[in-house]
Design an enzyme around this catalytic site. Structure first.
Site, PDB file in Angstrom:
ATOM      1  CG  HIS A 410      -2.240   0.658   0.976  1.00 53.82           C
ATOM      2  ND1 HIS A 410      -2.535   1.369  -0.176  1.00 53.82           N
ATOM      3  CD2 HIS A 410      -3.359   0.752   1.748  1.00 53.82           C
ATOM      4  CE1 HIS A 410      -3.765   1.834  -0.116  1.00 53.82           C
ATOM      5  NE2 HIS A 410      -4.286   1.491   1.049  1.00 53.82           N
ATOM      6  CG  ASP A 414      -2.724   5.102  -4.698  1.00 52.41           C
ATOM      7  OD1 ASP A 414      -2.041   5.102  -3.660  1.00 52.41           O
ATOM      8  OD2 ASP A 414      -2.621   5.959  -5.594  1.00 52.41           O
TER       9      ASP A 414
END
Length: 439
Positions: A410, A414
């Site tokens: 992450h 995204d």
């Protein structure tokens, strides 16, 4: 008689050290030329070290888990003739003076809890202890249950030869050495008391516990998982996929070409889907150097395939999947899986992946949360396939369903981009013809 020293050989270009994972011999054992002395590991490649001479083992360099430099002394063997070690053995280190102690009570096994010292380079063949002479250490756990069929017992060549001469099945002998290794005194106990099972085949009650040192492949896996989980903030997306059409296509291809080309599993189709998906999102096919803050996106698709082996989880790599056919990828998967299971996979075959697939096959659950293979940024998890009634707008019909669980780094991926990637895989796997259409 002479002393012959075998050093740790070069086990790979650029490798400076290796971890000792297992000894196949013990001090006092007689070995022949080409007998395997022990196993070392570098990265995830295990290498057996053979003997170049015949003789009697008088010194071992360390214990499993120790790291040894390439070229350092590995083992010393007493041989006929002069040997190759002309230097006199280092003098034994004088024991440090002890402080005054209370008068002993006469207990014979006061030091029984202390492990027997390993023979060192300072010991001469005359003073080195053999396994048969070592006392049974207090607190040692003896394996009391027979091994399963096909499971190889741990024992030195000398113990194996003795058992073979006596017609003893080592799988029935309790082992009191490290990790259940069978020693000479264990054979003596077997001859005197019988196998580790009771009368009529009933098992004896298990007692005690034992410490298992984390070495070799298991330590590499532990370090890799800890590194990935501590550095990478994971986001996992689970999606349900109707693979009925994929399974129909796979069955037709296997019926038409399976005899001459080999059978196709689901994985080659997943590999093809990944190739198509990363073409539109190259940021998924990448490695993140978080120390330098640089993402290395790869044009070539090198897919790691997580494979379970007797030694633990390994990730052999299928290279240039983008340039291979379904059957070429299937053949490469079979070859890599066999190399991993037999411990013959090379360092090159176990490194360099740009994205990974993990699958538990029919044992898989409805969903998993796979851990990313650091330093990659994405991993695709394949879960088990089941037939379930699904509503098609008119009625419930049986469909073959399979969930995929995809994890992403992450920091660089995204949530929206991750969802787009998963939906692309879903579309390709539900409509497999699209995998073979040029966009």
């Amino acid at each position: 008689m002479g002393l012959y020293t075998i050093t740790l050989p070069d086990v790979g270009e650029g490798i400076a050290e290796a971890e000792l994972t297992e000894w196949q011999v013990a001090v006092g054992d007689e070995v022949a030329e080409d007998d395997v002395l022990g196993t070392v590991m570098t990265d995830k490649a295990a290498v057996e070290v053979p003997s170049t001479v015949a003789g009697k083992v008088v010194w071992l360099c360390g214990e499993p888990g120790d790291v040894i430099a390439i070229g350092d002394k590995f083992i010393q063997i007493e041989v006929e003739g002069d040997g190759n070690d002309t230097a006199a053995p280092a003098p034994a280190k004088a024991p440090e003076p002890k402080a005054a102690e209370p008068e002993e009570t006469g207990t014979a096994d006061a030091d029984a809890d202390q492990p027997a010292p390993r023979a060192t380079g300072a010991e001469t063949p005359a003073t080195a202890k053999t396994p048969a002479a070592e006392p049974h250490r207090a607190g040692t756990t003896v394996r009391r249950e027979p091994l399963a069929k096909g499971e190889k017992p741990l024992a030195s060549p000398a113990v194996r030869r003795r058992a073979q001469d006596a017609g003893i099945d080592l799988r029935l002998v309790g082992g009191s050495g490290p990790a259940g290794r069978i020693l000479h005194e264990d054979l003596d106990a077997y001859v005197e008391h019988g196998p580790v099972t009771g009368r009529g085949g009933a098992r004896l009650p298990a007692t005690g516990t034992r410490e298992v040192k984390v070495v070799g492949m298991r330590r590499k896996i532990a370090e890799k998982m800890a590194l990935s989980w501590s550095r990478i903030p994971h986001i996992t997306i689970v999606e349900e996929i109707d693979v009925t059409a994929l399974e129909e296509l796979r069955a037709k291809l296997n019926a038409a070409h399976g005899a001459e080309r080999g059978k196709l599993t689901v994985l080659p189709f997943v590999m093809r889907a990944i190739v198509n998906a990363v073409a539109a999102q190259p940021e998924m096919n990448a490695r993140y150097d978080d120390d330098a803050g640089v993402i290395h996106q790869s044009d070539a698709v090198h897919i790691g395939i997580a494979a379970q082996t007797p030694a633990g989880l390994t990730v052999p790599v299928a290279r240039h999947v983008e340039a291979a056919s379904l059957w070429e990828n299937a053949a490469e998967l079979a070859r890599l899986a066999e190399a991993a299971r037999t411990g013959k996979a090379t360092r090159e075959e176990l490194s360099g992946s740009t994205i990974t697939i993990t699958s538990l096959g029919p044992l898989g659950a409805l969903a998993t949360t796979p851990i990313i293979n650091h330093p990659e940024v994405a991993i695709v998890g394949i879960n088990k396939m089941t037939t379930r009634p699904m509503w098609d707008g008119e009625a419930f019909r049986p469909r073959k369903m399979m969930n995929i669980s995809c994890s992403f780094d992450h920091r660089v991926i995204d949530g929206w981009d991750a969802a787009v990637f998963v939906q692309k895989l879903k579309t390709l796997l539900e409509t497999p013809a699209l995998m073979f259409v040029e966009e």
